[in-house]
Structure formats: structure tokens, C-alpha cells
Design a protein around this motif. Structure first.
Motif, PDB file in Angstrom:
ATOM      1  N   PHE A   6      26.939  71.718 -33.573  1.00 59.71           N
ATOM      2  CA  PHE A   6      28.168  71.235 -32.948  1.00 59.71           C
ATOM      3  C   PHE A   6      27.890  70.036 -32.048  1.00 59.71           C
ATOM      4  CE2 PHE A   6      31.577  71.549 -29.707  1.00 59.71           C
ATOM      5  CZ  PHE A   6      32.656  71.397 -30.555  1.00 59.71           C
ATOM      6  N   SER A   7      26.738  70.064 -31.380  1.00 67.97           N
ATOM      7  CA  SER A   7      26.366  68.951 -30.506  1.00 67.97           C
ATOM      8  C   SER A   7      26.200  67.657 -31.285  1.00 67.97           C
ATOM      9  CB  SER A   7      25.078  69.294 -29.763  1.00 67.97           C
ATOM     10  OG  SER A   7      24.662  68.230 -28.949  1.00 67.97           O
ATOM     11  N   HIS A   8      25.739  67.764 -32.535  1.00 68.20           N
ATOM     12  CA  HIS A   8      25.530  66.560 -33.351  1.00 68.20           C
ATOM     13  C   HIS A   8      26.847  65.844 -33.656  1.00 68.20           C
ATOM     14  CE1 HIS A   8      23.643  63.896 -36.249  1.00 68.20           C
ATOM     15  NE2 HIS A   8      24.594  64.213 -37.123  1.00 68.20           N
ATOM     16  N   LEU A   9      27.968  66.559 -33.607  1.00 65.07           N
ATOM     17  CA  LEU A   9      29.268  65.908 -33.849  1.00 65.07           C
ATOM     18  C   LEU A   9      29.483  64.738 -32.901  1.00 65.07           C
ATOM     19  CD1 LEU A   9      31.688  68.934 -34.379  1.00 65.07           C
ATOM     20  CD2 LEU A   9      31.019  67.233 -36.080  1.00 65.07           C
ATOM     21  N   PHE A  10      29.008  64.888 -31.646  1.00 66.63           N
ATOM     22  CA  PHE A  10      29.274  63.877 -30.633  1.00 66.63           C
ATOM     23  C   PHE A  10      28.012  63.156 -30.167  1.00 66.63           C
ATOM     24  CE2 PHE A  10      32.250  67.453 -30.213  1.00 66.63           C
ATOM     25  CZ  PHE A  10      33.431  66.803 -30.524  1.00 66.63           C
ATOM     26  N   GLY A  28      20.377  68.821 -25.091  1.00 64.81           N
ATOM     27  CA  GLY A  28      20.931  67.951 -24.060  1.00 64.81           C
ATOM     28  C   GLY A  28      22.239  68.479 -23.506  1.00 64.81           C
ATOM     29  N   CYS A  29      22.742  67.787 -22.457  1.00 64.47           N
ATOM     30  CA  CYS A  29      23.962  68.213 -21.757  1.00 64.47           C
ATOM     31  C   CYS A  29      25.226  67.581 -22.317  1.00 64.47           C
ATOM     32  CB  CYS A  29      23.858  67.870 -20.262  1.00 64.47           C
ATOM     33  SG  CYS A  29      23.035  69.142 -19.283  1.00 64.47           S
ATOM     34  N   LEU A  30      25.086  66.748 -23.354  1.00 66.20           N
ATOM     35  CA  LEU A  30      26.261  66.020 -23.835  1.00 66.20           C
ATOM     36  C   LEU A  30      27.350  66.957 -24.337  1.00 66.20           C
ATOM     37  CD1 LEU A  30      27.072  62.985 -24.217  1.00 66.20           C
ATOM     38  CD2 LEU A  30      26.657  63.353 -26.632  1.00 66.20           C
ATOM     39  N   ILE A  31      26.964  68.043 -25.022  1.00 62.79           N
ATOM     40  CA  ILE A  31      27.960  68.956 -25.558  1.00 62.79           C
ATOM     41  C   ILE A  31      28.723  69.644 -24.437  1.00 62.79           C
ATOM     42  CG2 ILE A  31      26.301  70.833 -25.747  1.00 62.79           C
ATOM     43  CD1 ILE A  31      29.347  70.103 -27.996  1.00 62.79           C
ATOM     44  N   GLU A  32      28.037  69.910 -23.319  1.00 66.25           N
ATOM     45  CA  GLU A  32      28.730  70.531 -22.190  1.00 66.25           C
ATOM     46  C   GLU A  32      29.673  69.535 -21.519  1.00 66.25           C
ATOM     47  OE1 GLU A  32      27.787  73.034 -18.123  1.00 66.25           O
ATOM     48  OE2 GLU A  32      26.276  72.857 -19.699  1.00 66.25           O
ATOM     49  N   LEU A  33      29.257  68.262 -21.434  1.00 67.66           N
ATOM     50  CA  LEU A  33      30.148  67.234 -20.899  1.00 67.66           C
ATOM     51  C   LEU A  33      31.380  67.097 -21.790  1.00 67.66           C
ATOM     52  CD1 LEU A  33      30.804  64.926 -18.956  1.00 67.66           C
ATOM     53  CD2 LEU A  33      29.373  63.423 -20.362  1.00 67.66           C
ATOM     54  N   VAL A  39      31.612  50.675 -18.074  1.00 68.02           N
ATOM     55  CA  VAL A  39      30.448  50.136 -18.783  1.00 68.02           C
ATOM     56  C   VAL A  39      29.182  50.818 -18.283  1.00 68.02           C
ATOM     57  CG1 VAL A  39      29.104  48.057 -19.267  1.00 68.02           C
ATOM     58  CG2 VAL A  39      31.595  47.922 -19.140  1.00 68.02           C
ATOM     59  N   ALA A  40      29.060  50.964 -16.957  1.00 71.95           N
ATOM     60  CA  ALA A  40      27.871  51.599 -16.386  1.00 71.95           C
ATOM     61  C   ALA A  40      27.810  53.084 -16.726  1.00 71.95           C
ATOM     62  CB  ALA A  40      27.864  51.398 -14.874  1.00 71.95           C
ATOM     63  N   THR A  41      28.945  53.798 -16.595  1.00 70.42           N
ATOM     64  CA  THR A  41      28.926  55.248 -16.850  1.00 70.42           C
ATOM     65  C   THR A  41      28.580  55.559 -18.298  1.00 70.42           C
ATOM     66  OG1 THR A  41      31.322  55.211 -17.217  1.00 70.42           O
ATOM     67  CG2 THR A  41      30.554  55.791 -15.007  1.00 70.42           C
ATOM     68  N   ASN A  42      29.128  54.813 -19.239  1.00 69.99           N
ATOM     69  CA  ASN A  42      28.826  55.079 -20.649  1.00 69.99           C
ATOM     70  C   ASN A  42      27.383  54.718 -20.996  1.00 69.99           C
ATOM     71  OD1 ASN A  42      31.303  56.099 -22.021  1.00 69.99           O
ATOM     72  ND2 ASN A  42      32.185  54.239 -21.171  1.00 69.99           N
ATOM     73  N   ALA A  43      26.854  53.667 -20.373  1.00 68.54           N
ATOM     74  CA  ALA A  43      25.449  53.333 -20.593  1.00 68.54           C
ATOM     75  C   ALA A  43      24.545  54.453 -20.086  1.00 68.54           C
ATOM     76  CB  ALA A  43      25.109  52.012 -19.900  1.00 68.54           C
ATOM     77  N   PHE A  44      24.845  54.998 -18.924  1.00 69.88           N
ATOM     78  CA  PHE A  44      24.043  56.087 -18.361  1.00 69.88           C
ATOM     79  C   PHE A  44      24.212  57.375 -19.169  1.00 69.88           C
ATOM     80  CE2 PHE A  44      23.444  53.379 -14.732  1.00 69.88           C
ATOM     81  CZ  PHE A  44      22.249  53.816 -14.158  1.00 69.88           C
ATOM     82  N   ILE A  45      25.425  57.618 -19.691  1.00 72.46           N
ATOM     83  CA  ILE A  45      25.640  58.821 -20.509  1.00 72.46           C
ATOM     84  C   ILE A  45      24.791  58.762 -21.779  1.00 72.46           C
ATOM     85  CG2 ILE A  45      27.323  59.993 -21.988  1.00 72.46           C
ATOM     86  CD1 ILE A  45      29.419  59.441 -19.818  1.00 72.46           C
ATOM     87  N   ALA A  60      22.080  57.027 -22.188  1.00 73.43           N
ATOM     88  CA  ALA A  60      20.661  57.019 -21.854  1.00 73.43           C
ATOM     89  C   ALA A  60      20.163  58.374 -21.359  1.00 73.43           C
ATOM     90  CB  ALA A  60      20.384  55.942 -20.809  1.00 73.43           C
ATOM     91  N   PHE A  61      20.914  59.006 -20.446  1.00 69.62           N
ATOM     92  CA  PHE A  61      20.387  60.184 -19.755  1.00 69.62           C
ATOM     93  C   PHE A  61      21.034  61.500 -20.180  1.00 69.62           C
ATOM     94  CE2 PHE A  61      19.111  56.778 -16.883  1.00 69.62           C
ATOM     95  CZ  PHE A  61      17.804  57.138 -16.603  1.00 69.62           C
ATOM     96  N   THR A  62      22.269  61.470 -20.661  1.00 67.88           N
ATOM     97  CA  THR A  62      22.930  62.717 -21.045  1.00 67.88           C
ATOM     98  C   THR A  62      22.783  62.980 -22.529  1.00 67.88           C
ATOM     99  OG1 THR A  62      24.558  62.226 -19.327  1.00 67.88           O
ATOM    100  CG2 THR A  62      25.063  64.031 -20.828  1.00 67.88           C
ATOM    101  N   SER A  63      22.866  61.930 -23.328  1.00 64.94           N
ATOM    102  CA  SER A  63      22.671  62.067 -24.768  1.00 64.94           C
ATOM    103  C   SER A  63      21.177  62.199 -25.095  1.00 64.94           C
ATOM    104  CB  SER A  63      23.272  60.850 -25.481  1.00 64.94           C
ATOM    105  OG  SER A  63      22.855  60.793 -26.824  1.00 64.94           O
ATOM    106  N   ASP A  64      20.892  62.644 -26.297  1.00 65.01           N
ATOM    107  CA  ASP A  64      19.500  62.790 -26.757  1.00 65.01           C
ATOM    108  C   ASP A  64      19.095  61.651 -27.675  1.00 65.01           C
ATOM    109  OD1 ASP A  64      17.200  64.417 -26.548  1.00 65.01           O
ATOM    110  OD2 ASP A  64      17.526  65.179 -28.575  1.00 65.01           O
ATOM    111  N   ILE A  65      19.919  60.601 -27.745  1.00 63.84           N
ATOM    112  CA  ILE A  65      19.688  59.542 -28.724  1.00 63.84           C
ATOM    113  C   ILE A  65      18.454  58.713 -28.391  1.00 63.84           C
ATOM    114  CG2 ILE A  65      21.205  57.889 -27.561  1.00 63.84           C
ATOM    115  CD1 ILE A  65      20.883  58.350 -31.362  1.00 63.84           C
ATOM    116  N   ILE A  66      18.208  58.406 -27.105  1.00 64.35           N
ATOM    117  CA  ILE A  66      17.061  57.568 -26.732  1.00 64.35           C
ATOM    118  C   ILE A  66      15.734  58.289 -26.991  1.00 64.35           C
ATOM    119  CG2 ILE A  66      15.973  56.238 -24.879  1.00 64.35           C
ATOM    120  CD1 ILE A  66      18.605  55.072 -25.886  1.00 64.35           C
TER     121      ILE A  66
END
Length: 901
Positions: free
Chosen positions: A362-366, A593-598, A730-736, A738-744
Motif C-alpha cells: 500500500f505504501s508503494h502506491l504513494f 518509511g513514514c510516508l504512508i502514515e503521513l 516547495v521546501a516542504t515537498n522537497a523535505f518530504i 528526501a526525509f519522509t519518503s524512501d525514494i532517496i
């Protein structure tokens, strides 16, 4: 009929009127010409209608001729100040008549509830032309020869959403000029009764009401309908709707614009149709009209973001099964063999990684490759939205005659509360009049109180967020003790893990707390703003806007900021965890990662707020109106007149539009600030706004009294707030990303640490988890039950226990951190560069609008010039040839003087 200019200065605000030029001074009737005499003369020419013969939908006086422009109402008061209120009303109505307004009073015995008096007000032609000049109202002088914008080649595709031309453009376009009563023949006056639209008429009457005195109290002149409403001298003041919304008006009533609006705008079955913006402006005024223009334009722009966001979601859905990370987590031979360290102390047991199989999918959806693309796209989208809105606003200024707009005078008028609290007076250097003045030292205590209150409530928001975190930690430990027994070490693939269950319940609880705090703060913020004693209505609204936005920003977004930027970032590692209040371990993120919870948090708060807001907006006025009507039906045999029907409706209030803008701006924050975590946010906002437009239209048309028309050429301070949020997004999405997503971390592994050429992402899950020796657990944190395995895994990049630098961050951690910081810098610079380029390339005012404005100004000057020349010709009494010679001589003299210079 004669005029007494001195009497006007005697009965109106001294400072206000002395600043006006002679052409702006209002029309007054001599005291000798009483209303009774004028009415008797009127009756000799007109047939008097009886009360029982009058239609309940009539918007005229009893004579059926004079239109009702405004209504005041009051009820008998048996309190000790009843005589004072009666004296105020008597003096106020007497002064209204002296300004030229005509009044007709309906006795309480004729009202349906048997206790309410109604004062109907009509503005005759002489008053309208005088105050139209004072207010600088623009009126048509010639039909425009500038064609409307041509239909686009795709117009046939947009045919189903278009309105009939008669509804979309109810009136032809005209060249206009500020009205002057000395140039009446210049204007296109076909019928004096319909020349001024009803919105202009009620605006003029309200201008008079807001400045009319009602006596001298405590040595100060008291004036204005707002003060009388605040003291309950009058219970309400409102302009009339022009008819019923469910049926067209019958003659002699004018065209029922309310019915047309309801048929073509306020019906939910018309959700796909465009809005009749010109008709909205004509009926409700420019200030309400521009809100619906903005809401409609924002909704149109959301459709593009919604399509792209939906495409990103579909991409995540289609690639779910091909995701290597979730495949490895779900594999019994990989994720099923990885024993994870406990997520809480003592009561939590070890667990297998594959227990989060469904959650990882489910996390991979986003959280996939499209996340980066969509974050960059939204940074560009928000720039295009704001730049194109500038253009739309400029076009609107031209179409609605707001190019030379000046701030509404009622917004700059002194508030009655300010005058009541002021004990000092100061010379105004402009008007040279003594005006109420409050020194700074008298305001400072209230400013301190205001600042302390806002700080206290923001602290309450933070406290409530901490309380929800404590709840989540406690519930998680409880659920873990039940759900993570021996079964957790089996091949379990359940979606409702303790993490997901806690996240869902915590988000719902957080949303309930947000609504409760928001309800109380709305009341408190209005109170503390009044305590600051703002000087004007504009200052009051600006102060309230700042407080409400700051609070709602913290209230609605604080939990999302916590999940995005703090949760799981300061956890520590097994054996050396960080604790909240030395009791609860800091929350950890899911292995993915925390992205799914966000995403979960954002979905619940955003969707819940929108559903709750629309239900409240629809049901609240409907319920109040039903209850008010139920209580009022005491004399149902009486005529339920037009003014009584509107009296029983809910009042929109001076801050009604403020809360509509606030709701839209908060939604804009959800769409832009955290959109990298939830690509479907624009789609949800789009669906909500389609409903919101029709809900707002329905309630304004059917459930609220008609508002006083007022002008505005922009959305005001909200535009600056939108620009600030666009930059922050712009800043919040860049940080999301970088730090909340597992993409980096995945990209770093792909390019730097993968050893499999055919399947570069194979082994990523194992690489992202560090090893901990169970024997190193302190006694107070280790699970009570002993296990036969010697190590467990946890999410971090640290050296293993057999290394000399055990549990210190390894080199991959610093590589990933460097990649995250590099991504933030690159993304911000790229997006900001594109933003600045787009802002530079897109002009604030479209070229065709600039040309139209120049053309209209040229034609207006020419028409005025020709009018003055013809008037001069008539005054001189000379023939055409002599007049032409006279003009030529004057022009030659001017050219000679110019060449000499």
C-alpha cells in the motif's frame, strides 16, 4: 423642491461631509416639505393599494410604485432602556427623511409574529443621483464597440458546460463614466426606476444609514446603523431579495434575478456548468462576485493537478506487484526470515518483517518514482495558478469597471466600538477636524492580552498533539501485547498491524481535537480582536485574519508536520532509544518509511474537514431558519410579506466571506504543502470545490438574507497568504521526498551499493536494515520472554555488533544524508528558477486587456469631450460654422502656445 445644503451639514457627520466637494454634497429636502405633504401629492397621481390587496411577494411600498431598497426591523422592548431606544429610532428616522429617503412603517399588528415593526426605505431619484456621484459609481454612457472575447476552437467541446448567453451576459457591455447629476443627459437613462440596479441602490442606502446621526449622548454625536444594531435599538437591517427563488416574479415586480441565479447556479444538478459571474456581481456586488470567480478559477486549475495526480496514483497501482522492496518483504524466505527488534519496551515482542507485507504494498502506491515528478510538477503548478490568477483578476477589473477602484468607504469608516471607547480626540491633518483618537499606551495592554491569548491557544494545539502522541504510544503498546504474541513470529500477512491501527485511530482522534479547538478559538479570536479596539472595519478584518490563519495553520498542519519531519527521525537504536518524558519511547516509522502514515493523516484530516464543512454549511442555516419560522408562525392569517420572509432568513454577516476564504486557503495548504505524500489530494479538493460552489450558491440564494453590495478589486490579504504558502510548499515537498519518503535511499542503493546487474534493487531490504545483538539489550527494555535467536534487525545504517565501530553510523548513512541534502538543494533551486522564469514571462495584465482599457479610456474621454463641446455650443447659442471657427481658433492658440514653449 428646494435644497438646503446647510441642513445636510447639520445632520451628517461634520468631518465626513466637509471633506467632500460641492458636487458630492447630498440632496436634502427642506424641513417645511414634510413626508406627509409629499405623500399626499403623490396619492393624487397614483392609486393607493390596500394592504389586503397587496401580494406577499411585492417589493414595493403600499402604493405599488416605490421600490423597497432597504428594511429595518425592531420589536417592542420592555427593558429599562426602552424609552431611550425609542427616542433613538425616532431621531434616526427623522434624520433619514431629511436626507431625502422615504420611509413607510409596518405596524407590529400586521406582522406574522405580532411583535415586529418593519421600517421600509425607498431612495428616490434625487437621492440616488446625488449619492451615486458621491460614491463615484460608474454608469453606462454608450454601448461598447469592443467585441467580447472570441470563442476558442474547442468551444464545441465545452458546449455542455456553457450557460445560455442571456444568463452569462445579462446586459450588453458599455463604456462607462463616473455618474454626475449635472451630466444626466450624457448617461443612457431610459427609465429612472431601473437605471440604477438594485445592488447599487442598496449600497447607496446603506452608505446613508451608516452615516446618519441619531442624537448626542455624553457630549458626542452618535451616528450609524451599526451602532444601533449593536445596542439592539434595531434588530436587523437588510436589503430585500427581489423575489422567491423557486418561481419568477410577476408584474409589476422587476425581473427576478434571484430566481435566475437559483435555476442556473444554485442547483446541484448544474454542478458541471460554468457560473453566471456577471449576474452574481450584479445581484450581490463585486466583493462576493470576486470570491466565486476565485473559487471557480481555483477549481478549474485543480482539474489539471487532479489529472496528473491521478495518473501518478495509477502508475503506483500498476507497478505495485513489480516493486522489488515489497516483494522481498512479503517473501517468506526473505522478509519471513528477518526477525525485527521490538517496537516498545518489555511488552512488545520480536516480529517478522513480512507481517508488514500489505502495508508495504500500500505504501508503494504513494512512495514511488512518480513522487519526485509530482512534487516538482506541483511546485510549477502553484506558480502557474498564481500568475494566471493575476491575469484573471486584471481581466475582471476591466470587465467589472474596477480599474480605477478605490477602497470602499464603509471599510474605512470608524467602528462604533472604537468611538465608544475613545476618550481622546485628535486633529486630522487632512480634514482639519477633531476625530476620536486612542493613544498607544491605552492599546498596549490589549495587545499583550491578544498576543498572550494567541500564544496560549497555539500552545494548547501543541499540547493536544503531544497528548495524541502519548495516546498512540500507549495504545500501540497495548495492541502489541495482544496482537504480537507467538503469532507474530509466524508467516502472518495482516494489514491491521499495531502501527496501522494506531495510526488510523490516532488520526481520527486528532481530527476530533482539531474541530473542538477550532470551534472555541473562532469565538475567542473574535472577542480578543474586539478588545484590541481596531479603528476601522478594515483594520478589524486584517487583525482577525492574522489570528485565525495562524491558529488554523498550526491547528490543521501541526500533526502533518510532526509525522513528516519529526516522527522516526530521533528514535535512536536498540539499547539506546530516546524517550518522551523519560517514559515513552519515541515513535518509529514503518520499515518502508513514514510516508504512508503521513498519507493516512492527511487523508483523514483533509477529507473529514471538507465533509464536515459542507454538511455544516448546508444544515446549519437550514435548521436555524426552520426553527425561526416555526417560532414566528403565531399569526398565520396575516400577510407573510416579502420583508418578513427575508427577516426570517439567516444573516450572512460581515465575516461570512472571511470564513469562506479561510476554508479555501486551508484546503490550498493541504493541496500544496504535503501533496508529495498524497497525489490524490488535488482530486479530493476538486470534488469538494465542485460541491462547495453549489452549496455556497444554494445557501446564499435560499437560506440567507441578501447582503449589502460592496466593491472589491482583489481577494485582498489572502493573495499574500497564498504566495507565502506557495513558497513554503516547495521546501516542504522537497523535505518530504528526501526525509519522509524512501525514494532517496533506494536511489543511493541502486547507483552505489547494488551488486546485481540484472536486478539492481535486489537485496535493498536487507541492506537498509542494521543488525543488533539481543544480549546488548538493557534489562528494562528487553522482552520478558527469552528467544533462541541472538540478533534482531532495525531500520538504520549502523555498523554491526562484531565491528569495532559497532552501532555507529556507517558510511552509507552519510552517503544517503548527502544525497538527501543534495536533492533538497537541487529541487528547490530548479523549482524556484522555473517559478521566477514563469513569473517573468507571464504578464500580470494580458495584452488584450491593456488594449481594451486604453480603448475604453480614449472613447470615454472623446464622449465627454463631445458632450461638453455640444453643451458649450448650446450655451453660446451660435451656429455650427461659427462654432467650428471658434473651436479652430482655440486649437490654433493652443498649438501656438505649445510650439512657443
Amino acid at each position: 423642491m428646494s435644497f438646503d445644503w446647510k441642513s445636510e451639514q447639520r445632520f451628517f457627520l461634520k468631518g465626513e461631509l466637509q471633506s467632500l466637494s460641492s458636487r458630492e454634497t447630498s440632496f436634502l429636502i427642506n424641513e417645511e416639505t414634510t413626508p406627509a405633504k409629499r405623500f399626499n401629492l403623490f396619492l393624487r397621481r397614483r392609486l393607493m393599494f390596500q394592504k389586503n390587496q397587496q401580494s406577499k411577494d411585492s417589493i414595493f411600498f403600499r402604493d405599488g410604485i416605490r421600490q423597497i431598497d432597504f428594511v429595518l426591523s425592531y420589536a417592542d422592548d420592555i427593558k429599562k432602556d426602552a424609552e431611550l431606544k425609542a427616542e433613538r429610532r425616532k431621531e434616526f428616522e427623522k434624520n433619514l427623511r431629511k436626507t431625502g429617503l422615504e420611509l413607510e412603517i409596518e405596524d407590529k399588528r400586521d406582522s406574522e409574529d405580532g411583535r415586529t415593526y418593519f421600517v421600509k426605505i425607498h431612495a428616490p431619484w434625487e437621492v440616488l443621483v446625488t449619492y451615486a456621484e458621491v460614491l463615484g459609481i460608474k454608469m453606462p454612457i454608450k454601448e461598447s464597440d469592443i467585441p467580447r472575447p472570441k470563442q476558442t476552437p474547442m468551444s464545441y467541446v465545452l458546449g455542455p458546460v456553457s450557460l445560455p448567453t442571456s444568463v452569462k451576459y445579462p446586459h450588453p457591455e458599455y463604456f462607462t463614466a463616473q455618474f454626475s447629476r449635472h451630466r444626466q443627459e450624457l448617461f443612457l437613462i431610459e427609465d429612472q426606476a431601473t437605471f440604477f440596479p438594485s445592488s447599487s441602490r442598496n449600497r447607496i442606502v446603506y452608505y446613508i444609514l451608516s452615516r446618519c446621526p441619531f442624537g448626542i449622548e455624553d457630549g458626542k454625536k452618535r451616528f450609524g446603523i451599526e451602532r444601533l444594531l449593536n445596542s439592539n435599538t434595531y434588530s436587523s437591517a437588510y436589503p430585500l431579495h427581489d423575489g422567491q427563488y423557486w418561481k419568477p416574479s410577476e408584474p409589476p415586480n422587476p425581473t427576478n434575478e434571484r430566481y435566475i441565479l437559483h435555476q442556473n447556479w444554485a442547483r446541484f444538478s448544474y454542478f458541471y456548468k460554468e457560473q453566471p459571474l456577471d449576474l452574481i456581481k450584479n445581484y450581490y456586488g463585486e466583493k462576493i462576485g470576486i470570491y466565486f470567480v476565485f473559487l471557480g478559477f481555483y477549481t478549474e486549475m485543480l482539474s489539471f493537478a487532479a489529472v496528473v495526480g491521478l495518473a501518478c496514483f495509477i502508475y503506483g497501482l500498476l507497478s505495485m506487484e513489480d516493486n522489488t522492496s515489497s516483494t522481498e518483504i512479503c517473501d517468506p524466505e526473505i522478509g519471513g526470515q528477518m526477525i525485527m527488534c521490538p517496537l516498545c519496551d518489555q511488552v512488545c515482542d520480536y516480529w517478522r518483517l513480512n507481517s508488514t507485507c500489505l502495508a508495504s504494498k500500500f505504501s508503494h502506491l504513494f512512495d514511488n518514482e512518480s513522487t519526485v515528478f509530482f512534487a516538482i510538477f506541483m511546485g510549477i503548478w502553484v506558480t502557474l495558478f498564481l500568475e494566471f490568477w493575476k491575469q484573471r483578476q486584471a481581466r475582471l477589473e476591466y470587465e467589472w469597471d474596477l480599474v480605477d477602484f478605490e477602497e470602499e468607504q464603509q471599510q474605512l469608516q470608524l467602528r462604533p466600538e472604537f468611538e465608544a471607547m475613545c476618550k481622546h480626540r485628535k486633529l486630522n491633518p487632512v480634514t482639519k477636524e477633531m476625530e476620536p483618537y486612542m493613544p498607544l499606551y491605552a492599546r498596549i495592554p490589549w495587545y499583550f492580552l491578544s498576543g498572550a491569548t494567541v500564544t496560549l491557544w497555539m500552545s494548547l494545539v501543541v499540547t493536544s498533539m503531544v497528548a495524541v502522541i502519548v495516546y498512540r504510544l500507549s495504545v500501540f503498546a497495548t495492541l502489541a501485547s495482544f496482537m504480537e504474541s507467538d503469532a507474530s513470529l509466524k508467516q502472518v500477512k495482516s494489514f491491521l498491524t499495531p502501527q496501522i491501527t494506531t495510526s488510523l485511530t490516532g488520526s481520527c482522534l486528532n481530527f476530533i481535537v482539531i474541530l473542538i479547538l477550532n470551534f472555541f478559538y473562532e469565538k475567542i479570536s473574535a472577542w480578543i480582536t474586539k478588545m484590541e479596539i481596531p479603528r476601522t472595519y478594515q483594520e478589524y478584518e486584517s487583525s482577525l485574519t492574522l489570528k485565525m490563519f495562524l491558529f488554523q495553520f498550526v491547528n490543521f498542519y501541526s500533526s502533518c508536520f510532526y509525522v513528516a519531519f519529526f516522527k522516526g527521525k530521533f528514535v535512536g537504536y536498540p539499547g539506546k532509544y530516546t524517550y518522551l518524558f523519560d517514559e515513552w519511547r519515541s515513535e518509529e516509522c514503518d520499515p518502508g518509511g513514514c510516508l504512508i502514515e503521513l498519507t493516512t493523516q492527511l487523508t483523514i484530516i483533509m477529507t473529514g474537514k471538507q465533509i464536515f464543512g459542507n454538511i455544516k454549511e448546508a444544515i446549519y442555516p437550514l435548521a436555524l431558519n426552520w426553527w425561526r419560522r416555526r417560532k414566528a408562525r403565531t399569526n398565520s392569517e396575516k400577510l407573510y410579506s416579502r420583508w418578513e420572509q427575508d427577516h426570517d432568513l439567516e444573516s450572512f454577516g460581515p465575516l461570512g466571506l472571511f470564513y469562506e476564504y479561510l476554508e479555501t486557503v486551508i484546503q490550498f495548504g493541504f493541496v500544496t504543502l504535503f501533496v508529495a505524500s498524497f497525489p490524490l489530494a488535488p482530486l479530493l479538493a476538486l470534488i469538494n470545490n465542485i460541491v462547495e460552489i453549489r452549496v455556497d450558491a444554494w445557501k446564499l440564494t435560499t437560506q440567507y438574507r441578501r447582503t449589502v453590495a460592496s466593491k472589491a478589486h482583489s481577494i485582498g490579504v489572502w493573495q499574500d497568504i497564498l504566495y507565502g504558502m506557495a513558497v513554503l510548499s516547495v521546501a516542504t515537498n522537497a523535505f518530504i521526498v528526501a526525509f519522509t519518503s524512501d525514494i532517496i535511499p533506494r536511489l543511493v542503493y541502486y547507483y552505489a551499493y547494488s551488486t546485481n546487474a540484472t536486478q539492481p534493487m535486489k537485496g535493498y531490504v536487507n541492506n537498509s536494515l542494521s543488525v543488533f545483538l539481543i544480549a546488548d539489550f538493557p534489562n528494562h527494555t528487553a522482552p520478558s520472554e527469552k528467544r533462541d535467536f541472538i540478533t534482531c534487525r532495525y531500520r538504520d545504517y549502523r555498523y554491526p555488533p562484531d565491528d569495532e565501530n559497532k552501532y555507529f553510523h556507517n558510511m552509507q548513512f552519510w552517503h544517503v544524508l548527502a544525497a538527501k541534502m543534495t536533492f533538497i538543494i537541487v529541487m528547490e533551486h530548479v523549482v524556484f528558477l522555473v517559478k521566477f522564469l514563469l513569473a517573468w514571462m507571464i504578464p500580470d495584465v494580458p495584452k488584450d486587456v491593456v488594449e481594451r482599457i486604453k480603448r475604453e479610456k480614449l472613447m470615454t474621454i472623446k464622449i465627454l469631450h463631445d458632450f461638453e463641446l455640444n453643451k458649450l455650443k448650446e450655451n453660446l447659442g451660435i451656429n455650427s460654422n461659427e462654432f467650428a471657427k471658434h473651436v479652430m481658433i482655440e486649437e490654433n492658440k493652443a498649438q501656438l502656445a505649445k510650439s512657443t514653449i
